[in-house]
Design a protein around this motif. Structure first.
Motif, PDB file in Angstrom:
ATOM      1  N   ILE A  17       0.859  -1.256  -0.276  1.00  0.00           N
ATOM      2  CA  ILE A  17       0.145  -0.074   0.017  1.00  0.00           C
ATOM      3  C   ILE A  17       1.070   1.339  -0.023  1.00  0.00           C
ATOM      4  CG2 ILE A  17      -1.694   1.470   1.349  1.00  0.00           C
ATOM      5  CD1 ILE A  17      -2.837  -1.180   2.356  1.00  0.00           C
ATOM      6  N   GLY A  68       2.226   2.095  -3.259  1.00  0.00           N
ATOM      7  CA  GLY A  68       1.088   2.525  -4.285  1.00  0.00           C
ATOM      8  C   GLY A  68       0.698   1.293  -5.280  1.00  0.00           C
ATOM      9  N   VAL A 100      -0.773  -1.663  -4.323  1.00  0.00           N
ATOM     10  CA  VAL A 100      -1.939  -2.254  -3.965  1.00  0.00           C
ATOM     11  C   VAL A 100      -3.076  -0.981  -3.125  1.00  0.00           C
ATOM     12  CG1 VAL A 100      -1.376  -4.337  -3.974  1.00  0.00           C
ATOM     13  CG2 VAL A 100      -1.754  -3.357  -1.813  1.00  0.00           C
ATOM     14  N   THR A 101      -4.478  -1.236  -3.242  1.00  0.00           N
ATOM     15  CA  THR A 101      -5.222  -0.281  -2.355  1.00  0.00           C
ATOM     16  C   THR A 101      -6.047  -1.287  -1.627  1.00  0.00           C
ATOM     17  OG1 THR A 101      -6.782  -0.210  -4.198  1.00  0.00           O
ATOM     18  CG2 THR A 101      -5.330   1.623  -3.965  1.00  0.00           C
ATOM     19  N   SER A 132     -10.137  -1.992  -0.033  1.00  0.00           N
ATOM     20  CA  SER A 132     -11.260  -0.739  -0.005  1.00  0.00           C
ATOM     21  C   SER A 132     -12.482  -1.942   0.024  1.00  0.00           C
ATOM     22  CB  SER A 132     -11.265  -0.135  -1.221  1.00  0.00           C
ATOM     23  OG  SER A 132     -11.327  -0.937  -2.455  1.00  0.00           O
ATOM     24  N   GLU A 136      -6.636  -5.135  -3.473  1.00  0.00           N
ATOM     25  CA  GLU A 136      -6.494  -5.185  -5.053  1.00  0.00           C
ATOM     26  C   GLU A 136      -5.512  -4.181  -5.617  1.00  0.00           C
ATOM     27  OE1 GLU A 136     -10.186  -3.735  -7.216  1.00  0.00           O
ATOM     28  OE2 GLU A 136     -10.709  -2.733  -5.095  1.00  0.00           O
ATOM     29  N   SER A 170      -3.489  -1.440  -7.389  1.00  0.00           N
ATOM     30  CA  SER A 170      -3.935  -0.216  -7.796  1.00  0.00           C
ATOM     31  C   SER A 170      -3.290   0.174  -9.094  1.00  0.00           C
ATOM     32  CB  SER A 170      -3.337   0.865  -6.687  1.00  0.00           C
ATOM     33  OG  SER A 170      -3.248   1.960  -7.236  1.00  0.00           O
ATOM     34  N   GLU A 230      -3.086   3.469  -9.900  1.00  0.00           N
ATOM     35  CA  GLU A 230      -2.648   4.757  -9.801  1.00  0.00           C
ATOM     36  C   GLU A 230      -1.359   5.215  -9.504  1.00  0.00           C
ATOM     37  OE1 GLU A 230      -5.133   6.792 -10.471  1.00  0.00           O
ATOM     38  OE2 GLU A 230      -6.242   4.843 -10.978  1.00  0.00           O
ATOM     39  N   ARG A 231      -0.445   4.380  -9.277  1.00  0.00           N
ATOM     40  CA  ARG A 231       0.902   5.091  -9.106  1.00  0.00           C
ATOM     41  C   ARG A 231       1.969   4.201 -10.122  1.00  0.00           C
ATOM     42  NH1 ARG A 231       3.824   6.014  -3.656  1.00  0.00           N
ATOM     43  NH2 ARG A 231       5.789   7.004  -4.689  1.00  0.00           N
ATOM     44  N   ASP A 291      -0.719   0.803 -16.611  1.00  0.00           N
ATOM     45  CA  ASP A 291      -0.688   0.805 -15.321  1.00  0.00           C
ATOM     46  C   ASP A 291      -0.603  -0.674 -14.843  1.00  0.00           C
ATOM     47  OD1 ASP A 291      -3.277   0.066 -14.690  1.00  0.00           O
ATOM     48  OD2 ASP A 291      -3.976   1.826 -14.782  1.00  0.00           O
ATOM     49  N   THR A 330      -2.705  -2.335 -13.347  1.00  0.00           N
ATOM     50  CA  THR A 330      -3.700  -3.109 -13.567  1.00  0.00           C
ATOM     51  C   THR A 330      -3.823  -3.539 -15.145  1.00  0.00           C
ATOM     52  OG1 THR A 330      -5.315  -1.509 -13.925  1.00  0.00           O
ATOM     53  CG2 THR A 330      -4.842  -1.942 -11.999  1.00  0.00           C
TER      54      THR A 330
END
Lengths: 392, 392
Positions: free
Chosen positions: B52, B55, B57-58, B60, B76, B78, B80-81, B100, B102
């Motif tokens: 986490i 950056g 995985v996140t 939620s 899951e 991420s 975003e990074r 990215d 994913t």
């Protein structure tokens, strides 16, 4: 999955790890086995005991465990009990061999027979006799057969030969026709494995089996490449000339039509082996040695066609080296040079190195040896296979 | 090896196992991750915390751990990074994309440019500009580039292109000419991986990249087959007619001389793309749709040649299915039928099933996507790679 079953499969796996290490590094002490495998000394000792009981390893002599260790006894594979039967059906011969756990060949026999004019049932009946002879000889030496593999000259899909055009076989389930449990694999695949285990080939090579049909087996990093359905390596049907002579496979201009044993004998002016008996190649060799032009020309052309097909194979499969086996082994002197010349002309601009052409030391024995070796490698990876068999 | 180093490499391996499981099964609870990986819940929680922080995985939402478990949060990947840059040098275009973690495509750009008339330095300078544009766009989205792979149209041996005949390059060390750390791989290999990761192909297929050169990448059991030196899959130089037209590779009658983009455009009566700009294929498509005989005949012949080369490839490599990509994707309607017909005539006697020909959904984007995807897969297998990079 229950806890008990998990434990059991882990034990089986560990037994395979221990036996594999004995094969690789033996003679080796129990202490060194524990160190390498990461298992406890107690576990290793128990397993070595089991392996001695089942006749797979022996303990003898004394080895020192490193600089300061106390001398201990050394564990090594035993060739005195567990063995494997390798069988081969080819177009114009049958053969059998028995190999022990140390990969030493213990008995070997072959029979010239034209399987093109025989039905699958007749061929398998001949093979059964040959197999029985080999098994009897092995048993007389105190060996027990842990398993059997049969090499066949055609693509095999789960024991079924859909089509072996050179035998004229269609949809034959080979193991059903033999009176002992056996697995079936393609002759060219097993010949490549034979070359890997019994020959002098490195870990990356394409082994070419030149027979009446031509097959190939690709080994990369010590493992056989089989493709998606296990049908890879059919070099004999690589297209040399798209509108060339019709081939039994349904195609045209396949390599077999230029460099297969029958095509080569015909081109050399030899009528082909009478009744399929392999007398043709020795005669061809005599005439080549005598410098007769027509046989020399036939080998030149066959070598060029082989070079064209191998160019395509090198572009697609990128083998390390290329080992010529089967009848290409005795014919190497005449076939290899035009093949090499053709490949160099076509490949050397794009590649730093054109794969070297070498000769198989095993020749026509490679597939039968590979068939037996396959069983030995499976038994070493999973010694329970044999123990289950032996306890029956 | 010291104890500390061992511990560290085991930690790195476990982190990769955890992240790989998140990729495969996410969203997934920490408890389920512990269950699947066999690691303790404490270890998993520590690793998820690290992932986490970096950056990758996140956490939620809420998932229930089985029937009776308490609801927990779900981990899951991420997007975003962490991201990757894929670049491609082809004969008549350059392209770049950022993907990215994913595997979502975040930015993509391409440029038509004739790299045959440019020096390697000029080409790489253009590529540098395109790469910078893609990186800037990615950074504007808050992404950091974890690594870069470049796809090149020729065999690659440890970063070195010995010869890319269609580019006219010899002994070019591609990474030395780019101002960011990058790895290099063959365009056809990366296109096959792109098809595996971003397309709709199954786990066993041969992906054919039809460009000015023709390459192929074989995927067996979800893994790319590379051969002994990483040079496998050069379908474009499989011999179709041994005495056919001379090819830039030094051979004669190679598939590229019948079905490569330039050969096809010439046969169709199109002068080839002026300046190498890819305007030629759209025009060819228009004329095919209009039913002009010469372009139709050109595709028929190219398809037949492709069918001959694929017959050899099927015999040697035994692919599951065959995916036609690159310019063969838009031309599929006209190329695939003659190829299929040729293969069926030559293969169906020996094989139960002739591999199906399908069309790539990715077309010309496959290699650039595969290049970026390769970096993402390496980062997921070894998250420390990225952490080391990020901490610089």
């Amino acid at each position: 999955m229950t806890q008990a079953l998990r434990h059991d499969s882990m034990r089986a796996r560990n037994l395979g790890v221990v036996l594999g290490e004995v094969r690789k590094s033996g003679p080796i002490s129990r202490a060194a086995l524990a160190e390498i495998t990461g298992l406890t000394k107690t576990t290793v000792s128990k397993m070595v005991g089991d392996l001695i009981d089942s006749g797979m390893v022996t303990e003898s002599g004394a080895v020192r465990d490193g600089e300061r260790g106390r001398p201990g006894t050394a564990v090594e594979l035993s060739g005195e009990r567990v063995a494997a039967l390798g069988l081969e059906i080819n177009v114009d011969y049958l053969s059998a061999c028995v190999v022990d756990l140390t990969l030493r060949v213990r008995t070997r026999c072959a029979q010239a027979v034209d399987n093109r004019t025989a039905s699958p049932v007749e061929t398998m009946s001949h093979l059964q006799e040959l197999a029985q002879k080999a098994v009897d000889e092995a048993q007389a030496q105190g060996l027990f057969i842990a398993g059997t593999t049969i090499a066949v000259p055609g693509p095999v899909d789960g024991g079924l030969i859909h089509a072996a055009p050179n035998l004229g076989w269609h949809d034959v389930r080979v193991p059903d026709l033999l009176d002992l449990p056996a697995e079936v694999d393609n002759e060219a695949n097993l010949a490549a494995l034979g070359e890997l285990w019994f020959g002098s080939a490195p870990e990356d090579f394409l082994h070419v089996s030149g027979e009446i049909g031509i097959g190939a087996g690709l080994v990369v990093g010590g493992a056989l490449f089989r493709g998606a359905r296990g049908l890879a390596g059919e070099l004999g049907h690589v297209v040399v000339t798209p509108d060339g002579p019709a081939c039994r496979c349904g195609g045209r201009g396949c390599l077999e039509q230029y460099a297969g044993q029958d095509a080569l004998l015909r081109a050399a002016g030899l009528a082909g082996a009478p009744g399929g008996v392999p007398g043709g190649v020795p005669e061809l060799l005599e005439r080549l040695r005598a410098g007769e032009p027509r046989p020399l020309e036939a080998c030149e052309r066959a070598g060029q066609a082989l070079g064209v097909a191998l160019t395509s194979a090198v572009h697609l499969m990128d083998p390390g080296t290329i080992v010529l086996g089967g009848v290409f082994a005795p014919l190497f002197e005449w076939i290899a040079e035009p093949a090499r010349r053709t490949m160099t002309a076509r490949l050397s601009t794009m590649r730093h190195t054109v794969p070297e052409l070498t000769v198989s030391r095993l020749g026509g024995d490679a597939a039968t040896l590979g068939a037996a070796g396959r069983v030995i490698h499976r038994v070493i990876a999973d010694p329970y296979l044999w123990r289950r068999f032996a306890s029956r």
